[in-house]
Design a protein around this motif. Structure first.
Motif, PDB file in Angstrom:
ATOM      1  N   ILE A   1       0.785  -1.270   0.097  1.00 47.66           N
ATOM      2  CA  ILE A   1       0.125  -0.046   0.120  1.00 47.66           C
ATOM      3  C   ILE A   1       0.827   1.233  -0.121  1.00 47.66           C
ATOM      4  N   ILE A   2       2.080   1.138   0.905  1.00 46.23           N
ATOM      5  CA  ILE A   2       2.800   2.472   0.946  1.00 46.23           C
ATOM      6  C   ILE A   2       3.488   2.401  -0.474  1.00 46.23           C
ATOM      7  N   LEU A   3       3.983   1.390  -1.285  1.00 44.45           N
ATOM      8  CA  LEU A   3       4.513   1.486  -2.502  1.00 44.45           C
ATOM      9  C   LEU A   3       3.526   2.144  -3.591  1.00 44.45           C
ATOM     10  N   LEU A   4       2.281   1.948  -3.377  1.00 44.60           N
ATOM     11  CA  LEU A   4       1.177   2.426  -4.246  1.00 44.60           C
ATOM     12  C   LEU A   4       1.300   3.882  -3.914  1.00 44.60           C
ATOM     13  N   TYR A   5       1.191   4.352  -2.815  1.00 48.97           N
ATOM     14  CA  TYR A   5       1.263   5.860  -2.586  1.00 48.97           C
ATOM     15  C   TYR A   5       2.373   6.468  -3.110  1.00 48.97           C
TER      16      TYR A   5
END
Length: 113
Positions: free
Chosen positions: A78-82
């Motif tokens: 999810i943080i990589l998606l951000y």
């Protein structure tokens, strides 16, 4: 639980790592200006997670494989998606394409959890 991203090209990993580092710097630069405790704490969690991912990418890049597979936790994903969806104006067209492609792959993984 780990989620696997397969067949990531070395050049794409290098771009991801570079963009990830820029995203970390952006978050770190914003910490002193953060006025909300919850956002401050969330930014620290994001920075810490991104730093660990930076070394994951580095290890894969240094392995000299043409394609790599990366296993990440849902939080890391999810943080990589951000990071991929971060609107950084200075991105080159190649960087933008890599980040959009990775964003699409991550989104597909997330909706299939």
């Amino acid at each position: 639980m780990k989620i696997t991203l397969k067949k990531i090209k070395k050049i794409d990993l290098e771009i991801l790592q570079s963009e990830l580092l820029k995203f970390i710097r952006n978050k770190v630069d914003n910490i002193p200006h953060c006025r909300h405790y919850e956002k401050y704490c969330n930014d620290i969690i994001v920075i810490d997670t991104l730093q660990s991912m930076f070394y994951i990418f580095r290890a894969k890049i240094e392995s000299n494989k043409v394609d790599s597979t990366i296993s990440l936790t849902p939080t890391q994903l999810i943080i990589l998606l951000y990071c991929c969806q971060w609107d950084r104006k200075e991105r080159t067209q190649e960087q933008g394409i890599v980040m959009q492609t990775m964003s699409d792959k991550i989104h597909e993984k997330i909706v299939n959890i």
